[in-house]
Design a protein around this motif. Structure first.
Motif, PDB file in Angstrom:
ATOM      1  N   LEU A 113     -23.012   7.475 -19.440  1.00  0.00           N
ATOM      2  CA  LEU A 113     -23.791   6.740 -18.440  1.00  0.00           C
ATOM      3  C   LEU A 113     -23.977   7.513 -17.135  1.00  0.00           C
ATOM      4  CD1 LEU A 113     -22.345   3.125 -18.844  1.00  0.00           C
ATOM      5  CD2 LEU A 113     -24.313   4.156 -19.968  1.00  0.00           C
ATOM      6  N   ASP A 114     -23.465   8.726 -17.051  1.00  0.00           N
ATOM      7  CA  ASP A 114     -23.579   9.546 -15.828  1.00  0.00           C
ATOM      8  C   ASP A 114     -23.039   8.789 -14.622  1.00  0.00           C
ATOM      9  OD1 ASP A 114     -24.825  11.368 -17.447  1.00  0.00           O
ATOM     10  OD2 ASP A 114     -26.853  10.943 -16.758  1.00  0.00           O
ATOM     11  N   VAL A 129     -10.708  13.285  -9.607  1.00  0.00           N
ATOM     12  CA  VAL A 129     -11.440  12.469 -10.588  1.00  0.00           C
ATOM     13  C   VAL A 129     -11.371  13.162 -11.941  1.00  0.00           C
ATOM     14  CG1 VAL A 129     -13.047  11.531  -8.873  1.00  0.00           C
ATOM     15  CG2 VAL A 129     -13.641  13.621 -10.109  1.00  0.00           C
ATOM     16  N   PRO A 130     -11.550  12.427 -13.034  1.00  0.00           N
ATOM     17  CA  PRO A 130     -11.603  13.066 -14.348  1.00  0.00           C
ATOM     18  C   PRO A 130     -12.768  14.050 -14.420  1.00  0.00           C
ATOM     19  CG  PRO A 130     -11.287  10.702 -14.564  1.00  0.00           C
ATOM     20  CD  PRO A 130     -11.615  10.961 -13.122  1.00  0.00           C
ATOM     21  N   ALA A 131     -12.614  15.093 -15.197  1.00  0.00           N
ATOM     22  CA  ALA A 131     -13.682  16.081 -15.338  1.00  0.00           C
ATOM     23  C   ALA A 131     -14.931  15.478 -15.969  1.00  0.00           C
ATOM     24  CB  ALA A 131     -13.200  17.257 -16.178  1.00  0.00           C
ATOM     25  N   SER A 132     -14.786  14.336 -16.620  1.00  0.00           N
ATOM     26  CA  SER A 132     -15.946  13.665 -17.219  1.00  0.00           C
ATOM     27  C   SER A 132     -16.881  13.112 -16.151  1.00  0.00           C
ATOM     28  CB  SER A 132     -15.496  12.539 -18.147  1.00  0.00           C
ATOM     29  OG  SER A 132     -14.645  11.626 -17.475  1.00  0.00           O
ATOM     30  N   CYS A 133     -16.441  13.115 -14.872  1.00  0.00           N
ATOM     31  CA  CYS A 133     -17.299  12.686 -13.768  1.00  0.00           C
ATOM     32  C   CYS A 133     -18.255  13.798 -13.329  1.00  0.00           C
ATOM     33  CB  CYS A 133     -16.450  12.280 -12.560  1.00  0.00           C
ATOM     34  SG  CYS A 133     -15.650  10.666 -12.713  1.00  0.00           S
ATOM     35  N   CYS A 134     -18.039  15.003 -13.814  1.00  0.00           N
ATOM     36  CA  CYS A 134     -18.844  16.142 -13.377  1.00  0.00           C
ATOM     37  C   CYS A 134     -20.253  16.089 -13.954  1.00  0.00           C
ATOM     38  CB  CYS A 134     -18.172  17.452 -13.778  1.00  0.00           C
ATOM     39  SG  CYS A 134     -16.680  17.820 -12.849  1.00  0.00           S
ATOM     40  N   SER A 135     -21.242  16.303 -13.082  1.00  0.00           N
ATOM     41  CA  SER A 135     -22.639  16.327 -13.516  1.00  0.00           C
ATOM     42  C   SER A 135     -23.102  17.744 -13.818  1.00  0.00           C
ATOM     43  CB  SER A 135     -23.535  15.725 -12.429  1.00  0.00           C
ATOM     44  OG  SER A 135     -23.411  16.469 -11.222  1.00  0.00           O
ATOM     45  N   THR A 142     -21.428  22.223 -14.076  1.00  0.00           N
ATOM     46  CA  THR A 142     -20.268  23.116 -14.082  1.00  0.00           C
ATOM     47  C   THR A 142     -20.309  24.032 -12.867  1.00  0.00           C
ATOM     48  OG1 THR A 142     -21.469  24.666 -15.508  1.00  0.00           O
ATOM     49  CG2 THR A 142     -20.005  23.076 -16.582  1.00  0.00           C
ATOM     50  N   GLU A 143     -20.818  23.493 -11.751  1.00  0.00           N
ATOM     51  CA  GLU A 143     -20.907  24.261 -10.513  1.00  0.00           C
ATOM     52  C   GLU A 143     -20.023  23.628  -9.443  1.00  0.00           C
ATOM     53  OE1 GLU A 143     -24.994  25.351  -9.384  1.00  0.00           O
ATOM     54  OE2 GLU A 143     -25.658  24.396 -11.238  1.00  0.00           O
ATOM     55  N   GLY A 144     -19.864  24.339  -8.317  1.00  0.00           N
ATOM     56  CA  GLY A 144     -19.102  23.818  -7.197  1.00  0.00           C
ATOM     57  C   GLY A 144     -17.679  23.471  -7.589  1.00  0.00           C
ATOM     58  N   TYR A 145     -17.238  22.280  -7.183  1.00  0.00           N
ATOM     59  CA  TYR A 145     -15.891  21.843  -7.524  1.00  0.00           C
ATOM     60  C   TYR A 145     -15.719  21.629  -9.024  1.00  0.00           C
ATOM     61  CZ  TYR A 145     -14.883  21.004  -2.571  1.00  0.00           C
ATOM     62  OH  TYR A 145     -14.651  21.155  -1.234  1.00  0.00           O
ATOM     63  N   CYS A 146     -16.823  21.442  -9.723  1.00  0.00           N
ATOM     64  CA  CYS A 146     -16.767  21.204 -11.165  1.00  0.00           C
ATOM     65  C   CYS A 146     -16.827  22.496 -11.978  1.00  0.00           C
ATOM     66  CB  CYS A 146     -17.916  20.286 -11.587  1.00  0.00           C
ATOM     67  SG  CYS A 146     -17.682  18.569 -11.074  1.00  0.00           S
ATOM     68  N   ALA A 147     -16.767  23.646 -11.319  1.00  0.00           N
ATOM     69  CA  ALA A 147     -16.763  24.919 -12.023  1.00  0.00           C
ATOM     70  C   ALA A 147     -15.544  24.990 -12.942  1.00  0.00           C
ATOM     71  CB  ALA A 147     -16.745  26.068 -11.027  1.00  0.00           C
ATOM     72  N   THR A 148     -15.684  25.730 -14.008  1.00  0.00           N
ATOM     73  CA  THR A 148     -14.624  25.795 -15.020  1.00  0.00           C
ATOM     74  C   THR A 148     -13.276  26.163 -14.414  1.00  0.00           C
ATOM     75  OG1 THR A 148     -16.270  26.465 -16.665  1.00  0.00           O
ATOM     76  CG2 THR A 148     -13.951  26.826 -17.214  1.00  0.00           C
ATOM     77  N   GLY A 149     -13.290  27.073 -13.452  1.00  0.00           N
ATOM     78  CA  GLY A 149     -12.037  27.511 -12.853  1.00  0.00           C
ATOM     79  C   GLY A 149     -11.373  26.465 -11.994  1.00  0.00           C
ATOM     80  N   PHE A 187     -20.678  18.119  -7.251  1.00  0.00           N
ATOM     81  CA  PHE A 187     -21.444  17.944  -8.486  1.00  0.00           C
ATOM     82  C   PHE A 187     -20.764  16.857  -9.317  1.00  0.00           C
ATOM     83  CE2 PHE A 187     -22.642  22.153  -7.087  1.00  0.00           C
ATOM     84  CZ  PHE A 187     -24.008  22.186  -7.325  1.00  0.00           C
ATOM     85  N   VAL A 188     -20.461  15.743  -8.629  1.00  0.00           N
ATOM     86  CA  VAL A 188     -19.793  14.604  -9.252  1.00  0.00           C
ATOM     87  C   VAL A 188     -20.733  13.400  -9.196  1.00  0.00           C
ATOM     88  CG1 VAL A 188     -17.853  12.995  -9.065  1.00  0.00           C
ATOM     89  CG2 VAL A 188     -17.493  15.429  -8.640  1.00  0.00           C
ATOM     90  N   TYR A 189     -20.804  12.657 -10.278  1.00  0.00           N
ATOM     91  CA  TYR A 189     -21.654  11.467 -10.307  1.00  0.00           C
ATOM     92  C   TYR A 189     -21.232  10.511  -9.201  1.00  0.00           C
ATOM     93  CZ  TYR A 189     -22.881  13.090 -15.012  1.00  0.00           C
ATOM     94  OH  TYR A 189     -23.304  13.841 -16.075  1.00  0.00           O
ATOM     95  N   SER A 190     -22.191  10.010  -8.445  1.00  0.00           N
ATOM     96  CA  SER A 190     -21.887   9.118  -7.320  1.00  0.00           C
ATOM     97  C   SER A 190     -22.003   7.638  -7.690  1.00  0.00           C
ATOM     98  CB  SER A 190     -22.830   9.420  -6.151  1.00  0.00           C
ATOM     99  OG  SER A 190     -24.189   9.248  -6.534  1.00  0.00           O
ATOM    100  N   THR A 191     -22.668   7.351  -8.786  1.00  0.00           N
ATOM    101  CA  THR A 191     -22.863   5.957  -9.207  1.00  0.00           C
ATOM    102  C   THR A 191     -21.631   5.426  -9.924  1.00  0.00           C
ATOM    103  OG1 THR A 191     -25.227   6.362  -9.496  1.00  0.00           O
ATOM    104  CG2 THR A 191     -24.327   4.382 -10.519  1.00  0.00           C
ATOM    105  N   GLY A 192     -21.222   4.217  -9.582  1.00  0.00           N
ATOM    106  CA  GLY A 192     -20.102   3.586 -10.272  1.00  0.00           C
ATOM    107  C   GLY A 192     -20.495   3.120 -11.661  1.00  0.00           C
TER     108      GLY A 192
END
Length: 268
Positions: free
Chosen positions: A142-143, A166-172, A174-181, A212-217
């Motif tokens: 559901l993003d 937040v869980p990595a599943s919140c990432c929209s 693989t950039e920024g804070y959501c980068a693999t590293g 790069f994290v989904y903002s919608t609840g």
């Protein structure tokens, strides 16, 4: 049998066959949604959606039986089967109206149940593997992130100072804070060792350029998805209801013609 009566019989047979096909399609769709989205519904801690799927399965089975009665009744020129077809189709129509009214009345209650259920299962995220998988599937599908917002995870997952985890599943992406590293394994929750580890991301909400994290609840996302589905389903049921009324009238007319035809055959 006159030309008009013959044409009506052919059209009625096509209609009954279409009803049977709709029943088969609805049966397949219900099984698909029950299997495919069962994990998502587990995250709501509410079995209402499962019950809806089971009711839909029953409705599909009833449509298949009704379509079978109509097709066989037309082929065998059975007045009894056609009248039974009309009665069941009318009862089904009345049931649809009742379900539609109930869905509209209970809509607000369902939305509240979704939010309450999310709040319960979020607390179990690092304690139960099935719940963890359900939430990851929910957020990826559901993003969305968290119940009302990503900050909801703040009370569940480990956080440091002004950072949020937040869980990595919140990432929209693989950039920024959501980068693999940047992805790490969540191993502790308030000092307690968890049996099942999950991939997490820690980020600073103020750093807008790297978010790069989904903002919608997920409560709003799932509610919107349900509302969209209800609009489509309601439109389809309205159209189908009109055809059902025509089908009931046609069944009575065709059945009456078959009865009159049988009397003429007995006379001759």
């Amino acid at each position: 049998m006159g030309c008009f009566e013959g044409l009506l019989t052919v059209l009625f047979f096509v209609f009954t066959f279409a009803v049977w096909c709709v029943g088969v399609a609805l049966l397949a769709a219900s099984i698909y949604y029950l299997v495919e989205f069962n994990g998502i519904f587990d995250a709501t801690d509410d079995y209402s959606f499962t019950y809806v799927s089971i009711i839909t399965l029953g409705l599909a089975g009833l449509l298949i039986i009704i379509g079978f009665l109509g097709c066989c009744g037309t082929c065998k020129k059975s007045k009894c089967m056609l009248y039974l077809f009309a009665i069941l189709l009318l009862l089904l129509l009345l049931g649809q109206v009742g379900l539609g009214v109930a869905a509209f009345v209970l809509k607000i209650d369902i939305n509240e149940q979704i939010t309450a259920g999310f709040n319960v299962t979020m607390a179990q995220y690092t304690q139960d593997k099935a719940t963890m998988q359900s939430w990851d599937l929910l957020q990826e599908t559901l993003d969305c992130c968290g119940s009302a917002a990503p900050a909801d995870w703040d009370v569940v997952l480990y956080h440091d100072n002004n950072s949020l985890t937040v869980p990595a599943s919140c990432c929209s992406s693989t950039e920024g804070y959501c980068a693999t590293g940047e992805v790490f394994t969540c191993e502790n929750v308030e000092g307690m060792e968890t049996t099942f580890a999950s991939a997490c991301v820690m980020y600073d909400p103020a750093d807008k350029d790297r978010l790069f994290v989904y903002s919608t609840g997920c409560s709003a996302a799932l509610t919107d998805r349900i509302d969209d589905s209800m609009i489509v389903l309601g439109s389809m049921l309205l159209i189908f209801g009109c055809f059902q009324l025509l089908g009931v009238c046609s069944a009575c007319i065709v059945g009456k013609n078959f009865g009159n035809s049988g009397k003429r055959d007995d006379y001759y």
